[in-house]
Design a protein around this motif. Sequence first.
Motif, mmCIF file in Angstrom:
data_model
loop_
_atom_site.group_PDB
_atom_site.id
_atom_site.type_symbol
_atom_site.label_atom_id
_atom_site.label_comp_id
_atom_site.label_asym_id
_atom_site.label_seq_id
_atom_site.Cartn_x
_atom_site.Cartn_y
_atom_site.Cartn_z
ATOM 1 N N LEU A 287 -127.225 -4.771 10.501
ATOM 2 C CA LEU A 287 -127.759 -5.280 11.767
ATOM 3 C C LEU A 287 -128.012 -6.764 11.554
ATOM 4 C CD1 LEU A 287 -128.961 -4.762 14.625
ATOM 5 C CD2 LEU A 287 -131.169 -4.430 13.514
ATOM 6 N N TYR A 288 -127.237 -7.611 12.255
ATOM 7 C CA TYR A 288 -127.409 -9.059 12.087
ATOM 8 C C TYR A 288 -128.431 -9.622 13.067
ATOM 9 C CZ TYR A 288 -122.902 -9.024 9.596
ATOM 10 O OH TYR A 288 -121.886 -8.782 8.722
ATOM 11 N N GLY A 289 -128.388 -9.105 14.272
ATOM 12 C CA GLY A 289 -129.251 -9.725 15.276
ATOM 13 C C GLY A 289 -129.417 -8.844 16.500
ATOM 14 N N ILE A 290 -130.040 -9.430 17.510
ATOM 15 C CA ILE A 290 -130.432 -8.658 18.682
ATOM 16 C C ILE A 290 -130.430 -9.576 19.905
ATOM 17 C CG2 ILE A 290 -132.934 -9.116 18.447
ATOM 18 C CD1 ILE A 290 -131.754 -5.581 18.846
ATOM 19 N N ASN A 291 -130.268 -9.007 21.076
ATOM 20 C CA ASN A 291 -130.220 -9.859 22.268
ATOM 21 C C ASN A 291 -131.603 -10.341 22.708
ATOM 22 O OD1 ASN A 291 -130.813 -7.123 23.005
ATOM 23 N ND2 ASN A 291 -130.587 -7.735 25.141
ATOM 24 N N ASN A 292 -132.662 -9.653 22.247
ATOM 25 C CA ASN A 292 -134.006 -10.085 22.641
ATOM 26 C C ASN A 292 -134.954 -9.898 21.445
ATOM 27 O OD1 ASN A 292 -136.582 -10.385 23.750
ATOM 28 N ND2 ASN A 292 -135.869 -9.646 25.749
ATOM 29 N N PRO A 293 -135.551 -10.992 20.965
ATOM 30 C CA PRO A 293 -136.411 -10.901 19.772
ATOM 31 C C PRO A 293 -137.551 -9.897 19.909
ATOM 32 C CG PRO A 293 -135.995 -13.201 20.335
ATOM 33 C CD PRO A 293 -135.420 -12.368 21.457
ATOM 34 N N VAL A 294 -137.929 -9.566 21.136
ATOM 35 C CA VAL A 294 -139.039 -8.613 21.310
ATOM 36 C C VAL A 294 -138.705 -7.262 20.645
ATOM 37 C CG1 VAL A 294 -140.397 -7.328 23.031
ATOM 38 C CG2 VAL A 294 -139.888 -9.741 23.379
ATOM 39 N N PHE A 295 -137.417 -6.905 20.614
ATOM 40 C CA PHE A 295 -137.042 -5.651 19.954
ATOM 41 C C PHE A 295 -137.349 -5.681 18.457
ATOM 42 C CE2 PHE A 295 -134.267 -5.255 23.748
ATOM 43 C CZ PHE A 295 -134.700 -4.008 24.173
ATOM 44 N N ILE A 296 -137.470 -6.875 17.908
ATOM 45 C CA ILE A 296 -137.777 -7.009 16.482
ATOM 46 C C ILE A 296 -139.273 -7.207 16.280
ATOM 47 C CG2 ILE A 296 -137.340 -8.408 14.386
ATOM 48 C CD1 ILE A 296 -134.850 -6.967 15.442
ATOM 49 N N GLY B 295 -127.579 -13.962 21.600
ATOM 50 C CA GLY B 295 -128.320 -13.135 20.639
ATOM 51 C C GLY B 295 -129.059 -13.990 19.623
ATOM 52 N N TYR B 296 -129.909 -13.333 18.856
ATOM 53 C CA TYR B 296 -130.759 -14.020 17.882
ATOM 54 C C TYR B 296 -130.624 -13.319 16.551
ATOM 55 C CZ TYR B 296 -132.618 -15.777 22.233
ATOM 56 O OH TYR B 296 -132.713 -16.352 23.472
ATOM 57 N N MET B 297 -130.362 -14.099 15.493
ATOM 58 C CA MET B 297 -130.242 -13.494 14.166
ATOM 59 C C MET B 297 -131.609 -13.043 13.671
ATOM 60 S SD MET B 297 -127.119 -13.598 13.491
ATOM 61 C CE MET B 297 -127.088 -13.152 15.195
ATOM 62 N N LEU B 298 -131.617 -11.959 12.891
ATOM 63 C CA LEU B 298 -132.899 -11.416 12.426
ATOM 64 C C LEU B 298 -133.712 -12.469 11.669
ATOM 65 C CD1 LEU B 298 -131.937 -7.849 11.177
ATOM 66 C CD2 LEU B 298 -132.705 -8.576 13.435
ATOM 67 N N ASN B 299 -132.996 -13.354 10.932
ATOM 68 C CA ASN B 299 -133.738 -14.341 10.139
ATOM 69 C C ASN B 299 -133.951 -15.657 10.893
ATOM 70 O OD1 ASN B 299 -131.089 -14.947 10.156
ATOM 71 N ND2 ASN B 299 -130.864 -15.274 7.946
ATOM 72 N N ARG B 300 -133.407 -15.774 12.118
ATOM 73 C CA ARG B 300 -133.609 -16.991 12.923
ATOM 74 C C ARG B 300 -133.825 -16.593 14.385
ATOM 75 N NH1 ARG B 300 -132.566 -22.185 11.489
ATOM 76 N NH2 ARG B 300 -133.993 -22.467 13.231
ATOM 77 N N LEU B 301 -134.949 -15.959 14.631
ATOM 78 C CA LEU B 301 -135.173 -15.432 15.980
ATOM 79 C C LEU B 301 -135.389 -16.527 17.020
ATOM 80 C CD1 LEU B 301 -137.419 -12.304 15.225
ATOM 81 C CD2 LEU B 301 -135.044 -12.321 16.002
ATOM 82 N N ASP B 302 -135.527 -17.783 16.537
ATOM 83 C CA ASP B 302 -135.769 -18.877 17.484
ATOM 84 C C ASP B 302 -134.477 -19.589 17.906
ATOM 85 O OD1 ASP B 302 -135.526 -19.563 14.815
ATOM 86 O OD2 ASP B 302 -136.543 -21.499 15.108
ATOM 87 N N VAL B 303 -133.361 -19.260 17.258
ATOM 88 C CA VAL B 303 -132.124 -19.999 17.562
ATOM 89 C C VAL B 303 -131.118 -19.091 18.291
ATOM 90 C CG1 VAL B 303 -130.216 -21.334 16.576
ATOM 91 C CG2 VAL B 303 -132.459 -21.319 15.454
ATOM 92 N N PRO B 304 -130.842 -19.358 19.566
ATOM 93 C CA PRO B 304 -129.873 -18.502 20.265
ATOM 94 C C PRO B 304 -128.439 -18.780 19.813
ATOM 95 C CG PRO B 304 -130.733 -20.233 21.724
ATOM 96 C CD PRO B 304 -131.412 -20.410 20.418
ATOM 97 N N MET B 305 -127.657 -17.712 19.766
ATOM 98 C CA MET B 305 -126.226 -17.856 19.455
ATOM 99 C C MET B 305 -125.449 -17.109 20.531
ATOM 100 S SD MET B 305 -126.128 -17.239 15.379
ATOM 101 C CE MET B 305 -124.365 -17.479 15.295
ATOM 102 N N ARG B 306 -124.178 -17.504 20.716
ATOM 103 C CA ARG B 306 -123.429 -16.866 21.803
ATOM 104 C C ARG B 306 -122.108 -16.265 21.327
ATOM 105 N NH1 ARG B 306 -122.113 -20.778 25.951
ATOM 106 N NH2 ARG B 306 -121.708 -22.022 24.099
ATOM 107 N N TRP B 307 -121.777 -15.142 21.925
ATOM 108 C CA TRP B 307 -120.501 -14.460 21.642
ATOM 109 C C TRP B 307 -119.836 -14.099 22.970
ATOM 110 C CZ3 TRP B 307 -124.826 -13.733 18.702
ATOM 111 C CH2 TRP B 307 -124.685 -13.824 17.323
ATOM 112 N N LYS B 308 -118.509 -14.005 22.912
ATOM 113 C CA LYS B 308 -117.750 -13.630 24.115
ATOM 114 C C LYS B 308 -117.177 -12.235 23.900
ATOM 115 C CE LYS B 308 -113.788 -15.568 26.679
ATOM 116 N NZ LYS B 308 -113.978 -14.709 27.790
#
Length: 481
Positions: A240-249, A146-159
Amino acid sequence: MSEEDPQAPRIPQKGIFDGESESPGSGNVTKNGQVTPLSLMIPTFESVQTLPTPMTYTPPGHSAKSPRQALVISKRRGDAVQAAKEDVVVQHRVVSELFPLPEAAQQRVSSLPTVSESSSTADFSLSARNDLIEVDTVDDQEILTGYMLNRLDVPMRWKKVKQIGSGNFSNVFLYESVDPIADPRLKLVSVKRIKYPEELVNRRALNPQLAKDLLSRLESSLSREISILKSLDYPSIVKLYGINNPVFITSKKPLRDLMLREDKLPHCDMIMSYCSGGDLLVAATSCNGKLEVSVIQRLFSELVMAVKYLHDNNVIHRDLKLENVLLKFPLDAIIDMKDSPVYLKHNLIELADFGLCKKIEPGELCTARCGSEDYVSPEILMGIPYDGRLSDTWALGVILFGLLEDRLPFDPPPNASARQRNRATSHRIARYEWKWFRLLNEDLDAKEIVQHTLTRKSERWRIDQIRESSFVKSTADALPF
Ligand SMILES: Nc1ncnc2c1ncn2[C@@H]1O[C@H](COP(=O)(O)OP(=O)(O)OP(=O)(O)O)[C@@H](O)[C@H]1O
């Protein structure tokens, strides 16, 4: 539109309820003096022809209501107790449905936004396609990027840890971060995974026009939920912290853009704050009616502050209900905190599910008939333009009554006859037919809030009046937010 009521259609027939002019509980009086139930028909109003449409879709094989009558009855509520006991998430189909199914004409469906509130379907990319839509389903996705709303260029991962909820439009999961993170709030997150209408997923006999329509509604409600959530910042409102695809933002038409790119319907995961106490319906139900009034006062006052924040910012929620009030901690822990200073310092709830919310102009009236069956106001049922803020305060009255009485106000009364039990909830709502039972002889200041909210809209309290009522004011004044 002005704040004044527009020229709603007048109902010519005597004994037919118009939502404003008839007194609650009135009906047609027959020759022998008996009162017959009111008929609820409005001849014409924009897209509305017959009212009330029961705001529930009952899938084949499910009964809409179980026979038990208490806060635990019916639909999702009936399932909630069982789910809480067994720690499983029960599938349910109730209320606030934006997506009519193809066979909707014969079935009971609610929440169809009127054309004015839906986006245009004219240029939807499906129009050029055949009737097969491939859907990117990810039900078993263990690792989420996922990508944080304020850092749409940095991917993060959750399990994925487990499923924690399910609604008509989404499944909700608990995920845990697998990357080192600076912000502790991102360690455990809830992920709201949008459910696509089954007809799209299964690609059953889909008429292209219907597919376009469904997808268009889906896109507009999704974009609205995301953009409004992004704009909100209040402790008692889910984040809402982030999203799986920045296009939604970044896009105003994310589904169309992604479908063009990937040739299939993309999945949408909203990465949000996690509330470990679950929802207030399950929590209150697990108390078997023994939730102390002081705890109700604390939680309800915070909810009022959250709704006041929304209304002050010209946002209406339109789906306020116990299931959408999430607890930051398990209810037992909250009750144990009662004497600690933390109790009044921190938010204990987060208001969730902004799928039906709307940003409005100060005097704007709405026309979309949406909401959840038990919480919907008479004016929405009647299909007349409504002030969404007043429909929200109606729903707050339903919530408070539910917490105080351990049953919802428009369920059949405990002493109901078989005939009364068979009557639709909407029928009782339209007649403002509710009564105190448990609190009948109690002198409690909370009761005035219910009395002034579960009433006709010309007399109904606005959020500021609820905020200033004695039941809420003392607690709300003590909250630092
Ligand atoms: N942030 C969260 N933390 C913990 N549980 C959550 C969270 N968000 C949602 N849930 C659980 O998931 C359920 C469904 O979530 P939500 O209401 O957002 O979905 P929905 O599909 O829009 O539902 P509805 O059918 O009511 O419109 C909630 O009632 C709650 O039990």
